[in-house]
Design a protein around this motif. Structure first.
Motif, short mmCIF file in Angstrom:
data_model
loop_
_atom_site.label_atom_id
_atom_site.label_comp_id
_atom_site.label_asym_id
_atom_site.label_seq_id
_atom_site.Cartn_x
_atom_site.Cartn_y
_atom_site.Cartn_z
N LEU A 27 0.81 -1.21 0.00
CA LEU A 27 0.00 0.00 0.00
C LEU A 27 0.84 1.27 0.00
O LEU A 27 1.99 1.28 0.46
CB LEU A 27 -0.91 0.03 1.23
CG LEU A 27 -1.87 -1.13 1.45
CD1 LEU A 27 -2.66 -0.92 2.73
CD2 LEU A 27 -2.80 -1.29 0.25
N ALA A 28 0.22 2.33 -0.51
CA ALA A 28 0.70 3.69 -0.31
C ALA A 28 -0.33 4.36 0.59
O ALA A 28 -1.53 4.37 0.28
CB ALA A 28 0.81 4.43 -1.65
N LEU A 29 0.13 4.90 1.71
CA LEU A 29 -0.76 5.49 2.71
C LEU A 29 -0.53 6.99 2.78
O LEU A 29 0.55 7.45 3.16
CB LEU A 29 -0.51 4.86 4.08
CG LEU A 29 -0.70 3.34 4.17
CD1 LEU A 29 -0.11 2.81 5.46
CD2 LEU A 29 -2.17 2.97 4.05
N LYS A 30 -1.52 7.77 2.38
CA LYS A 30 -1.41 9.22 2.45
C LYS A 30 -1.97 9.68 3.79
O LYS A 30 -3.14 9.47 4.09
CB LYS A 30 -2.16 9.88 1.29
CG LYS A 30 -1.97 11.38 1.25
CD LYS A 30 -2.19 11.97 -0.14
CE LYS A 30 -3.64 11.96 -0.55
NZ LYS A 30 -3.87 12.77 -1.76
N VAL A 31 -1.10 10.30 4.58
CA VAL A 31 -1.45 10.71 5.94
C VAL A 31 -1.45 12.23 6.00
O VAL A 31 -0.46 12.88 5.67
CB VAL A 31 -0.45 10.14 6.97
CG1 VAL A 31 -0.87 10.52 8.38
CG2 VAL A 31 -0.34 8.61 6.83
N ALA A 72 -5.73 5.04 1.97
CA ALA A 72 -4.97 3.83 1.66
C ALA A 72 -5.24 3.41 0.23
O ALA A 72 -6.39 3.23 -0.17
CB ALA A 72 -5.34 2.70 2.63
N MET A 73 -4.17 3.26 -0.56
CA MET A 73 -4.28 2.92 -1.97
C MET A 73 -3.27 1.84 -2.33
O MET A 73 -2.31 1.60 -1.58
CB MET A 73 -3.99 4.15 -2.85
CG MET A 73 -4.85 5.36 -2.60
SD MET A 73 -4.09 6.84 -3.33
CE MET A 73 -2.76 7.15 -2.14
N ASP A 74 -3.48 1.20 -3.48
CA ASP A 74 -2.47 0.31 -4.01
C ASP A 74 -1.16 1.08 -4.18
O ASP A 74 -1.16 2.25 -4.59
CB ASP A 74 -2.87 -0.20 -5.41
CG ASP A 74 -4.01 -1.20 -5.36
OD1 ASP A 74 -4.21 -1.82 -4.31
OD2 ASP A 74 -4.70 -1.35 -6.39
N PHE A 75 -0.04 0.42 -3.88
CA PHE A 75 1.24 1.02 -4.19
C PHE A 75 1.56 0.78 -5.65
O PHE A 75 1.43 -0.35 -6.14
CB PHE A 75 2.36 0.43 -3.31
CG PHE A 75 3.70 1.02 -3.60
CD1 PHE A 75 4.08 2.22 -3.02
CD2 PHE A 75 4.57 0.39 -4.48
CE1 PHE A 75 5.32 2.78 -3.30
CE2 PHE A 75 5.80 0.94 -4.77
CZ PHE A 75 6.18 2.15 -4.18
N ALA A 76 1.94 1.82 -6.36
CA ALA A 76 2.22 1.71 -7.79
C ALA A 76 3.66 2.11 -8.07
O ALA A 76 4.15 3.11 -7.54
CB ALA A 76 1.27 2.60 -8.60
N GLU A 77 4.33 1.31 -8.88
CA GLU A 77 5.71 1.61 -9.26
C GLU A 77 5.73 2.71 -10.32
O GLU A 77 4.80 2.86 -11.10
CB GLU A 77 6.38 0.35 -9.83
CG GLU A 77 6.43 -0.82 -8.88
CD GLU A 77 7.47 -0.65 -7.78
OE1 GLU A 77 8.25 0.33 -7.85
OE2 GLU A 77 7.51 -1.49 -6.86
N GLY A 78 6.83 3.45 -10.35
CA GLY A 78 7.00 4.45 -11.39
C GLY A 78 7.83 5.63 -10.92
O GLY A 78 8.08 5.79 -9.72
N VAL A 79 8.24 6.44 -11.88
CA VAL A 79 8.98 7.67 -11.59
C VAL A 79 8.16 8.84 -12.11
O VAL A 79 7.33 8.69 -13.02
CB VAL A 79 10.37 7.67 -12.26
CG1 VAL A 79 11.23 6.54 -11.72
CG2 VAL A 79 10.26 7.59 -13.78
N HIS A 99 -8.39 1.20 -0.59
CA HIS A 99 -8.61 0.15 0.40
C HIS A 99 -9.42 0.76 1.54
O HIS A 99 -8.86 1.39 2.46
CB HIS A 99 -7.27 -0.40 0.89
CG HIS A 99 -6.53 -1.16 -0.17
ND1 HIS A 99 -6.45 -2.53 -0.20
CD2 HIS A 99 -5.87 -0.72 -1.28
CE1 HIS A 99 -5.75 -2.91 -1.26
NE2 HIS A 99 -5.39 -1.83 -1.93
N PRO A 100 -10.75 0.58 1.51
CA PRO A 100 -11.64 1.26 2.47
C PRO A 100 -11.39 0.90 3.92
O PRO A 100 -11.61 1.72 4.81
CB PRO A 100 -13.04 0.82 2.02
CG PRO A 100 -12.88 0.33 0.62
CD PRO A 100 -11.51 -0.23 0.54
#
Length: 451
Positions: free
Chosen positions: A155-159, A244-251, A234-235
């Motif tokens: 996950l990527a968690l934005k706080v 909470a979201m899927d972690f996504a690869e990338g630049v 992700h509720p």
């Protein structure tokens, strides 16, 4: 639990007087960095002279640090200033200002733990196999942490920063105070409606439950598009202050400007994002209005663009869509009367504006429309359009030609249009915007929805 941050960070100022003081210091840093002579020269410079703001690296560092510490609405303003600082600032200053696009000061670990405990409970850590305390990104409203749950979700968690939501009203009030009392607006130009729209928008951006809903809606519109990826929400771990979201690869897509990527790949990415911008307006009627370069990631392996940050997503009314359609049609046809009608419909020009003033505003709109009136792909890499529009607008500001407040909702759409323009320029891309746009202007009903 590992990867604790190497710095503790500074708490965000939350009281109105404290934030006004920091804002005033930021303004002082900017003015002192330019110097009296620089401010006079900038004011006197006219169109085509290539004038740039010569702000010393030391002064810019102080300005950037102060905005980064404040976060919230004031830092958002700084991010807009720095979308493509190479156009206005010296290269040294632009490099420092660019940090506002990617990073604010992270909150102290003690503050982070208080937020997580308040949102998830005191045993929150038991839900995770791994939680990286060092944020992978931090911006104006929150910071992002990478984590893996006990059941294997990456996950990527934005706080959200504590105090930022509560400081929005005071920041906007302070910006209004400065604009009214320090000559930041043209004579007769009332900033109140625009600032109120900005205040409402920032409150929406600070509501992560609303952002989660926008993310789901946009993800449904994108569907199985092979060129774009919108992370899933992700509720069970999302709240009004944690997303909470899927972690996504990338630049970040701006990294494609490096020599590692071919012109063809740069053109492809710039074209995809330009076409998506047009679809958002005319097809989706739903626009992600924050074009911060960090909101677009590029996954070189899949060649997909990851779309992030839907806090500034806005539905667009049919009247506004038709206003842009009419203005674009008239611009392509060089129909001055039609351009005026479209500009009036969008609120760029008031019905009672004198003919000479209206003509100058139409000329500015016509100049800005160069990207769609050119035949074939527009070469953003060699374009001087930004400088010409900047200089023309500055001259009109000095001549008190801006006396009408446009429809506030258009401010956020213009922010998106300008951001995509700047991204295309950063990538030195060639994009055929006219060919993309024309099908949406032929028949208003042809692209009015998604099948």
């Amino acid at each position: 639990m590992a990867n604790k941050p190497s710095t503790t960070g500074l708490a965000v100022p939350s009281k109105r007087l404290s934030r006004l003081w920091h804002m005033g210091r930021a303004t002082t840093d900017f003015a002192s960095g330019i110097g009296l002579r620089g401010m006079i020269e900038l004011a006197r410079s006219r169109e085509g002279d290539g004038q740039r703001i010569s702000l010393s690296p030391q002064a810019t560092q102080r300005l950037t640090n102060r905005l980064a510490r404040m976060r919230g609405a004031v830092m958002k303003m700084g991010q807009l200033m720095s979308m493509d600082g190479s156009d206005v600032f010296t290269p040294e200053a632009a490099e420092i200002m660019a940090t506002l696009r990617d990073r604010a000061e992270p909150m102290p670990l003690s503050q982070l733990n208080r937020v997580l405990t308040a949102e998830w409970g005191k045993d929150w850590n038991k839900q995770f196999k791994r939680f990286e305390f060092q944020p992978i990104a931090a911006a104006s409203i929150g910071q992002v942490h990478r984590a893996e749950t006990r059941d294997g979700r990456r996950l990527a968690l934005k706080v959200q920063f504590p105090g930022v939501r509560e400081s929005i009203d005071s920041d906007i009030a302070n910006l209004g105070f400065l604009s009214r009392n320090f000559g930041m607006m043209p004579e007769g130009f009332d900033p109140a409606p625009m600032l109120e729209e900005a205040r409402l928008q920032l409150h929406e951006e600070a509501d992560y439950e609303a952002e989660a809903a926008s993310l789901r809606a946009y993800r449904a519109l994108i569907g199985d598009d092979p060129d774009f990826l919108v992370p899933a929400v992700h509720p069970d771990l999302s709240t009004s202050r944690i997303l909470a979201m899927d972690f996504a690869e990338g630049v970040s897509v701006e990294r494609l400007s490096a020599s590692d990527f071919s012109r063809g790949e740069r053109n492809r990415v710039a074209s995809l994002l330009s076409r998506l911008m047009i679809r958002e307006l005319f097809e989706f009627a739903l626009v992600q209005t924050d074009p911060n370069f960090g909101n677009f990631l590029y996954d070189a392996d899949s060649r997909r663009i990851v779309l992030l940050d839907f806090g500034a997503t806005r539905a667009v009314s049919p009247d506004l869509i038709e206003g842009y359609r009419a203005l674009a049609r008239a611009t392509l046809a060089n129909d001055q009367a039609g351009m005026r009608q479209g500009a009036v419909a969008l609120g760029y020009i008031g019905d009672d504006v004198p003919a000479e003033q209206a003509a100058r505003l139409i000329d500015l709109i016509s100049l800005s429309g160069e990207v769609i009136t050119s035949e074939g792909p527009y070469d953003f890499g060699s374009s001087t359009l930004f400088e010409r529009v900047f200089a023309r607008g500055r001259d009109m500001f000095q001549d008190k030609q801006f006396s009408h407040m446009p429809e506030p909702a258009t401010m956020f759409l213009q922010r998106k249009f300008a951001g995509i323009f700047m991204l295309c320029r950063r990538l030195r891309a060639e994009v055929d915007l006219r060919a993309m746009l024309e099908p949406y202007l032929l028949d208003a009903s042809a692209h009015s929805g998604v099948d």
